[in-house]
Design a protein around this motif. Structure first.
Motif, short mmCIF file in Angstrom:
data_model
loop_
_atom_site.label_atom_id
_atom_site.label_comp_id
_atom_site.label_asym_id
_atom_site.label_seq_id
_atom_site.Cartn_x
_atom_site.Cartn_y
_atom_site.Cartn_z
N ARG A 23 0.88 -1.13 -0.12
CA ARG A 23 0.18 -0.31 -0.02
C ARG A 23 0.99 1.27 0.04
NH1 ARG A 23 -6.18 -0.09 1.55
NH2 ARG A 23 -6.40 -2.12 1.52
N SER A 24 0.53 2.51 -0.55
CA SER A 24 1.00 3.69 -0.45
C SER A 24 0.97 4.52 0.84
CB SER A 24 0.56 4.50 -1.64
OG SER A 24 1.03 4.02 -2.71
N SER A 25 2.01 5.18 1.34
CA SER A 25 1.88 6.00 2.13
C SER A 25 1.44 7.44 1.58
CB SER A 25 2.99 6.12 2.87
OG SER A 25 3.19 7.13 4.05
N GLY A 26 0.75 8.22 2.18
CA GLY A 26 0.27 9.49 1.63
C GLY A 26 -0.60 10.04 2.56
N GLY A 27 -0.74 11.43 2.14
CA GLY A 27 -1.98 12.20 2.71
C GLY A 27 -3.21 12.48 2.23
N LEU A 28 -3.91 13.24 2.67
CA LEU A 28 -5.24 13.53 2.28
C LEU A 28 -5.53 15.00 1.44
CD1 LEU A 28 -7.24 12.56 5.48
CD2 LEU A 28 -7.06 11.11 3.48
N TYR A 29 -6.13 14.94 0.49
CA TYR A 29 -6.55 16.15 -0.23
C TYR A 29 -8.01 16.51 -0.12
CZ TYR A 29 -6.80 19.52 -4.07
OH TYR A 29 -7.18 20.56 -5.06
N PHE A 30 -8.32 17.66 0.34
CA PHE A 30 -9.56 17.83 0.79
C PHE A 30 -10.01 18.94 -0.33
CE2 PHE A 30 -9.59 15.71 4.43
CZ PHE A 30 -10.74 15.67 4.99
N SER A 31 -10.72 19.03 -1.28
CA SER A 31 -11.25 20.07 -2.20
C SER A 31 -12.73 20.30 -1.98
CB SER A 31 -11.01 19.67 -3.48
OG SER A 31 -11.22 20.72 -4.52
N VAL A 32 -12.92 21.07 -1.15
CA VAL A 32 -14.39 21.21 -0.49
C VAL A 32 -14.65 22.76 -0.31
CG1 VAL A 32 -15.99 20.82 1.26
CG2 VAL A 32 -14.06 19.14 0.59
N ASP A 33 -15.94 23.09 -0.70
CA ASP A 33 -16.54 24.56 -0.63
C ASP A 33 -15.23 25.65 -1.41
OD1 ASP A 33 -18.57 23.52 0.51
OD2 ASP A 33 -17.73 24.25 2.72
N SER A 34 -14.63 25.13 -2.50
CA SER A 34 -13.94 26.06 -3.26
C SER A 34 -12.66 26.20 -2.36
CB SER A 34 -14.33 27.35 -3.49
OG SER A 34 -15.60 27.15 -4.60
N THR A 35 -12.26 25.37 -1.56
CA THR A 35 -11.09 25.38 -0.89
C THR A 35 -10.34 24.20 -0.68
OG1 THR A 35 -12.36 26.77 0.91
CG2 THR A 35 -10.42 25.84 1.52
N SER A 121 -9.25 24.06 19.72
CA SER A 121 -9.15 25.53 19.12
C SER A 121 -9.82 25.65 17.83
CB SER A 121 -7.44 26.13 19.17
OG SER A 121 -7.17 26.15 20.54
N ASN A 122 -10.02 26.79 17.46
CA ASN A 122 -10.68 27.08 15.94
C ASN A 122 -9.78 27.92 15.15
OD1 ASN A 122 -13.16 25.71 17.11
ND2 ASN A 122 -13.75 27.61 17.91
N TYR A 123 -9.71 27.28 14.06
CA TYR A 123 -9.28 27.89 12.69
C TYR A 123 -10.06 28.13 11.67
CZ TYR A 123 -5.59 26.47 16.15
OH TYR A 123 -4.97 25.95 17.20
N THR A 124 -9.32 29.13 10.60
CA THR A 124 -10.06 29.20 9.41
C THR A 124 -9.07 29.03 8.30
OG1 THR A 124 -11.94 30.60 10.46
CG2 THR A 124 -11.66 30.36 7.99
N ILE A 125 -9.18 27.96 7.25
CA ILE A 125 -8.66 27.87 5.93
C ILE A 125 -9.69 28.43 4.80
CG2 ILE A 125 -7.22 26.99 4.40
CD1 ILE A 125 -6.16 25.13 6.72
N LYS A 126 -9.76 29.62 4.28
CA LYS A 126 -10.49 30.33 3.45
C LYS A 126 -11.83 30.00 3.74
CE LYS A 126 -10.96 30.17 -1.57
NZ LYS A 126 -10.75 29.48 -3.05
N ASN A 127 -12.74 29.16 3.14
CA ASN A 127 -14.24 28.99 3.30
C ASN A 127 -14.44 27.70 4.64
OD1 ASN A 127 -14.85 30.79 1.60
ND2 ASN A 127 -14.70 29.27 -0.16
N ILE A 128 -13.27 27.22 5.15
CA ILE A 128 -13.44 25.94 5.82
C ILE A 128 -13.12 26.34 7.20
CG2 ILE A 128 -12.72 23.64 6.04
CD1 ILE A 128 -14.34 23.91 3.89
N LYS A 148 -15.32 21.70 9.38
CA LYS A 148 -16.82 21.88 9.04
C LYS A 148 -17.03 22.72 7.72
CE LYS A 148 -20.57 24.60 11.17
NZ LYS A 148 -21.11 25.47 12.36
N THR A 149 -17.80 21.98 6.85
CA THR A 149 -18.12 22.71 5.51
C THR A 149 -19.64 22.91 5.41
OG1 THR A 149 -18.72 20.39 4.61
CG2 THR A 149 -16.37 21.07 4.47
N LYS A 150 -20.00 23.51 4.30
CA LYS A 150 -21.55 24.03 4.32
C LYS A 150 -22.39 22.77 4.57
CE LYS A 150 -20.41 27.57 0.55
NZ LYS A 150 -20.60 28.02 -0.49
N ASN A 151 -21.94 21.62 4.22
CA ASN A 151 -23.12 20.27 4.25
C ASN A 151 -22.54 19.27 5.24
OD1 ASN A 151 -24.71 21.39 2.02
ND2 ASN A 151 -23.03 20.78 0.54
N HIS A 152 -21.01 19.33 5.86
CA HIS A 152 -20.95 18.40 6.56
C HIS A 152 -20.09 18.65 7.61
CE1 HIS A 152 -22.39 15.27 3.82
NE2 HIS A 152 -21.68 15.90 2.54
#
Length: 250
Positions: A23-35, A121-128, A148-152
């Protein structure tokens, strides 16, 4: 492909599985709410990203310093900021990553926003919106996240030993991504979760969907697809065993 998705670049952190190309090692890519967010860029993450996407990266999140989560961190900071030429993007990481120079000192000033993760603690990255968990028990400074996204509300349960207080950090999540290397824990002093722990999350959090990932030999030898199917029948929710390069549409 759905407009909003999560790409699982890899599904193991175990060196033997990775070195043997099981199996591969690797991270996650979230592309959600134009972020667009890279999370835990372990080995292979950069290679897979640049061969699949040309999108601008808005942020990078590091849960902890272990190499299967942090190997490609600095090159992603370079990519996000055009080698430091454009002061843009957000970087969230534990203070230990700076203290131990997992984040190279010369790239520290590149992102527009660099924030040290603190518990709950709370943080914001663009729309997320992102909320960090209680500190996990994993031998190094380590956090999970509610995203936290618009739908989930997506919970990312990164590496940790189980302890009951952990569950409070993920209440309210309708989707849970859980790092679960073990089917049955076989370490006297565990630093990871097993399936019995996953069941505690399901019973308390009551998500509508669970994705199991970050496998080692213990759970792979027990067939994580069958395990996920059995849990789906037991709890009446969708439970998925992640595969390398799986894309989860949201």
């Amino acid at each position: 492909m759905s407009k909003d998705f999560i790409h699982f670049f890899g599904t193991t952190g175990n060196k033997d599985i990775f070195f043997k190309k099981i199996r591969s090692s690797g991270g996650l890519y979230f592309s959600v709410d134009s972020t667009n967010i890279i999370i835990d860029p372990g080995p292979n993450t950069f290679y897979k990203y640049i061969n699949n996407y040309e999108d601008k990266i808005d942020g990078i999140i590091l849960s902890h310093i272990h190499i299967d989560h942090s190997n490609d961190l600095n090159i992603f900071v370079e990519l996000m900021t055009n080698g430091g030429e454009e002061k843009q993007g957000s970087l969230l990481l534990p203070n230990q990553a700076i203290e131990e120079r997992v984040l190279f000192p010369y790239v520290k000033e590149f992102p527009k926003h660099l924030e040290i993760i603190k518990p709950n603690s709370n943080y914001t990255i663009k729309n997320i919106e992102i909320t960090s968990s209680i500190e996990h028990k994993h031998g190094v400074e380590n956090y999970g996240f509610k995203i936290k996204t618009k739908n989930h509300i997506i919970g990312l349960v990164t590496d940790t030993a189980y302890f009951p207080e952990l569950l409070n950090s993920y209440k309210g999540c309708d989707i849970l991504i859980i790092n679960v290397p073990y089917y049955i824990q076989d370490k006297p002093k565990p630093k990871h979760l097993d399936i019995a722990n996953v069941e505690e999350f399901i019973k308390v959090i009551k998500p509508s969907k669970v994705i199991l990932t970050h496998f080692n030999c213990n759970i792979l030898n027990s067939n994580p697809v069958s395990i996920a199917n059995e849990l789906s029948r037991k709890y009446g929710i969708e439970i998925i065993s992640a595969e390398d390069d799986m894309i989860l549409e949201l």
